[in-house]
Enzyme design. Structure first.
Site, PDB file in Angstrom:
ATOM      1  N   ASP A   1      59.352  66.698  54.692  1.00 47.12           N
ATOM      2  CA  ASP A   1      60.508  66.922  55.563  1.00 47.12           C
ATOM      3  C   ASP A   1      60.073  67.181  56.994  1.00 47.12           C
ATOM      4  O   ASP A   1      60.894  67.208  57.904  1.00 47.12           O
ATOM      5  CB  ASP A   1      61.315  68.137  55.074  1.00 47.12           C
ATOM      6  CG  ASP A   1      62.376  67.727  54.071  1.00 47.12           C
ATOM      7  OD1 ASP A   1      62.596  66.518  53.893  1.00 47.12           O
ATOM      8  OD2 ASP A   1      62.986  68.625  53.463  1.00 47.12           O
TER       9      ASP A   1
ATOM     10  N   ASP B   1      66.467  62.826  45.376  1.00 49.29           N
ATOM     11  CA  ASP B   1      65.916  64.114  45.810  1.00 49.29           C
ATOM     12  C   ASP B   1      65.768  65.077  44.626  1.00 49.29           C
ATOM     13  O   ASP B   1      66.326  64.842  43.539  1.00 49.29           O
ATOM     14  CB  ASP B   1      66.888  64.702  46.854  1.00 49.29           C
ATOM     15  CG  ASP B   1      66.185  65.484  47.948  1.00 49.29           C
ATOM     16  OD1 ASP B   1      65.096  65.998  47.692  1.00 49.29           O
ATOM     17  OD2 ASP B   1      66.768  65.585  49.052  1.00 49.29           O
TER      18      ASP B   1
HETATM   19  C1  DGJ Z   1      65.712  67.393  51.293  1.00 49.93           C
HETATM   20  C2  DGJ Z   1      65.133  66.090  51.750  1.00 49.93           C
HETATM   21  O1  DGJ Z   1      63.758  66.178  51.835  1.00 49.93           O
HETATM   22  C3  DGJ Z   1      65.775  65.712  53.081  1.00 49.93           C
HETATM   23  O2  DGJ Z   1      65.188  64.548  53.581  1.00 49.93           O
HETATM   24  C4  DGJ Z   1      67.248  65.536  52.875  1.00 49.93           C
HETATM   25  O3  DGJ Z   1      67.483  64.439  52.029  1.00 49.93           O
HETATM   26  C5  DGJ Z   1      67.844  66.800  52.310  1.00 49.93           C
HETATM   27  N1  DGJ Z   1      67.143  67.248  51.147  1.00 49.93           N
HETATM   28  C6  DGJ Z   1      69.282  66.606  51.981  1.00 49.93           C
HETATM   29  O4  DGJ Z   1      69.820  67.674  51.362  1.00 49.93           O
END
Ligand code: DGJ
Length: 715
Positions: A515, A451
């Site tokens: 997301d 991430d």
């Molecule tokens: C942002 C990501 O896009 C999510 O899928 C998840 O992994 C969160 N971060 C976790 O903090």
């Protein structure tokens, strides 16, 4: 003043690089390199191209025609955006490069330039592959005795006058890659990213189109910088009428300073041309990416993935995770990913980033028991990292507060309570590599989700802008992890889809597309991400009910059908799913396993449809023996009976069995009976020609519903 310095190649030569779909034609007149054409494949040429394209002399203009070379220099009379700008402490600010040597073969050309005054050498390489993808790279060498400060290097390609529109993509968190299309006006249309990562607002490709271009037809020229840091994408139209498209890494002041004798490799760009519309452009990108030996589907089918983030967030309760794993195994999940929250102090998003060691307060015996549990249920295990980040509340920060990208002794404003770890610092880099490698060496982990949850602000290292080096460092780190763990797959995530680009694609195996798992939003995000990125690289998960980012409730079948067209998975606490929903999920997973070969290798089709409230799209096998299409009602149809759904892309002369399939759930309807063809259980037969030119009457779907159509050759 005599003739310009440098250069020895006086000969004028036309050089053509050709692929079956496109050609690029160069002219080496006047120790310069001029692109005469980039676009449709030119199979046969006369001898008049130079004369045909040479301009006249205009009033209030230069006294002789001055072709704009690939380096677009002021010194040669070019008055638009230059290719290169830089200086030596204020001197050598204007270049005059001469072409000194050309090496070329059928599809590759390397042009060597030298500027004897500015004391620079440049090698510009064009490489056109069989799929019509043109990669352009450059290496700049400082042959002087003092430093050269490179301010900007932008690659440019000329566009024909009929390129009248520009299309690019914009977005924000949970709303990535939405298209904007407008006329190409005089001046510069510019998209710039200054957030130090690819960004939600990154255009992924800047496109120029002939005015009538749609998915299925028309000309389109695309350019993308293959880089995950700051970027520039431009389309420029000058008063002279010249139109061009440009892209490159965006440099901060002083970011690249070449010491005497140093060579700097400039991030490449990827150009693509199609005269078969946007789908044709995608077809070229997909064929190129799929031909890579390390393309994930050349190694194995893409496992159905469950990620626990939306189910548990930071609540790492082993019992709960096992309960999710039980249901996951039962419905057919193949890979189970433990997201954020497993490491030191990470009970919330205010602590822990930087300490990649298992948090014994939640995993007292380490991760081995949960990994074993998951493996015993027949699933692989994946784990989340965010190695480029650091929370002030972490052991790493307490030990090394200086390992933060920053400038002038001040700290960048916090974003999600975190700062950016300066991995251009060798020890910081080593720390992340060592801790990640230790976890990957200790446990049976086949996959990591990596991430990147904040933008880079004031990203300096020892007083110098550092985004370029930070980007190069993460590429190095990914490559090193893969060398040490050859079977490892990496998912590129950045608050959803903020690191999806043609640079990082060389190092990762999957993108977290967004997301936002809301199916209606995903219809848009996936459609437009898919212009460049093939579906097998895009994580597409069934989200929870209601959707976390929109609070919208949609039927499970709409979510399932939407998630099918990608590297499918689940992002939902399925221990709370109803028995009915679990049946849908199970059948949908079997369908995914049956169809992933087709979905991840076929030609993507988005149908140009008169009613923008419906999306009709699908995948046709390369041999046109089968296809899978969806009709997705994003809103009420404009007319009582929705417009006929044309199904293009099949063999016009073959007969196909066409039937609706409900493996992803029955969905919802708003009618007293189904259209005729849907009432026939075994389906109907139609020719490819009929499907393309006449099509099928869709059912009257309530908004946010979809159906799936299976098409199989009867031969
Ligand atoms: C942002 C990501 O896009 C999510 O899928 C998840 O992994 C969160 N971060 C976790 O903090």
């Amino acid at each position: 003043m005599g003739s310009p310095p440098g250069g020895s190649l006086a000969r004028t030569e036309i050089i053509t690089l050709s692929s079956p779909v496109s050609s690029i034609i160069f002219d080496t007149a006047d120790n310069n390199l001029v692109i005469k054409h980039w676009g449709a494949h030119i199979a046969i040429a006369g001898s008049g191209l130079q004369a045909a394209t040479t301009k006249s002399v205009a009033n209030s203009g230069f006294d002789q025609p001055l072709p704009s070379g690939v380096l677009r220099e002021h010194s040669r009379g070019f008055l638009g955006h230059p290719t290169i700008s830089g200086h030596r402490n204020g001197q050598a600010w204007s270049t005059y490069f001469s072409l000194t040597k050309i090496d070329h073969s059928e599809r590759d050309l390397a042009a060597h330039f030298a500027d004897a005054s500015a004391l620079l050498k440049l090698v510009l390489s064009y490489s056109l592959n069989e799929f019509g993808i043109l990669k352009i790279s450059a290496e700049l060498t400082n042959s002087g005795t003092d430093s050269y400060n490179l301010e900007q290097f932008t690659y440019w390609l000329p566009l024909p006058d009929r390129a009248s529109e520009v299309m690019d993509f914009t977005g924000r968190w949970s709303h990535e890659r939405h298209p904007q299309r407008s006329s190409i006006r005089y001046g510069v249309t510019s998209r710039e990213i200054r957030e130090g990562r690819t960004g939600h607002d990154y255009t992924i490709a800047q496109l120029a189109l002939a005015g009538s271009t749609e998915f299925a037809h028309g000309e389109v020229w695309g350019l993308s910088v293959a880089w995950s840091g700051n970027s520039i994408h431009h389309v420029e139209r000058l008063a002279t009428g010249d139109i061009s498209i440009g892209a490159g890494e965006l440099l901060e002041p002083g970011e690249i300073i070449l010491a005497p004798g140093a060579t700097h490799t400039i991030p490449s760009v990827i150009a693509n041309y199609s005269n078969e519309g946007l789908d044709g452009l995608s077809h070229n990108y997909y064929r190129w990416l799929r031909a890579r030996p390390n393309h994930p589907t050349n190694i194995r089918p893409r496992p159905l993935t469950l990620n626990v983030w939306e189910a548990i967030e930071f609540h790492h309760d082993s019992e709960k995770i096992r309960a999710i794993a039980d249901v996951a195994a039962e419905v057919g999940v193949e890979r189970f990913v433990l997201d954020d929250g497993w490491f030191n102090l990470r009970r919330h998003d205010r602590a822990g980033l930087g300490d990649w060691v298992v948090d014994k307060s939640v995993w007292p015996d380490g991760l081995a028991p949960i990994i074993k549990y998951i493996n015993d249920k027949g699933m692989e295990f994946g784990l989340w990292f965010e190695g480029e980040m650091i929370n002030p509340d972490s052991d790493l920060y307490r030990a090394h507060p200086e390992w933060i990208l920053h400038e002038a002794g001040r700290l960048p404003p916090l974003w999600r309570n975190q700062q950016v770890l300066d991995i251009t610092h060798p020890n910081a880099y080593e720390h992340v590599l060592r801790q990640t490698d230790a976890i990957l060496s200790e446990y049976n982990i086949s996959y990591i989700k990596w991430d990147h949850n904040r933008v880079l602000v004031d990203a300096g290292h020892l007083g110098q802008a550092a985004v370029h080096n930070q980007t190069a460092a993460i590429y190095r780190l990914f490559a090193e992890l893969k060398t040490r763990h050859p079977k490892l797959e990496i998912e590129s995530c950045a608050s959803g889809g903020a690191r999806i680009d043609l640079g990082v694609i060389d190092y990762v195996d999957r993108f977290w597309t967004s997301d936002n798992n809301d199916a209606l939003e995903r219809q848009m995000i996936q459609r437009w991400t898919g212009i460049v990125i093939p579906p097998e690289l895009c994580g597409t998960h069934i989200g929870p009910r209601p959707g976390n980012q929109t609070r919208r409730v949609t039927d499970v079948s709409f979510r399932a059908i939407t998630a099918l067209f990608g590297h499918a998975g689940i992002e939902w606490d399925i221990t709370g799913a109803t028995a009915e929903e679990l049946i849908v999920i199970k059948n949908w997973i079997s369908l995914y396993k049956r169809k992933r070969g087709l979905l991840h290798s076929g030609k993507a089709i988005r149908v140009d449809h008169p009613d923008s409230n419906s999306f009709i799209y699908g995948v046709v096998a390369q041999d046109r023996s089968e296809a899978l299409f969806a009709i997705a009602a994003r809103d009420m149809s404009e007319s009582t009976f929705p417009a006929m759904a044309r199904i293009p892309g099949l063999d016009p002369l073959r007969i196909y069995r066409v039937k609706v399939i409900t493996d992803a759930g029955p969905g919802k309807r708003m009618q007293n009976s189904e259209p005729g063809w849907m009432q026939i259980a075994e389906g109907i037969t139609m020719s490819g020609m009929e499907l393309d030119n006449i099509g099928l009457r869709p059912p009257i779907l309530p908004p946010e519903n979809a159906i799936l159509i299976e098409i199989t050759s009867t031969e």
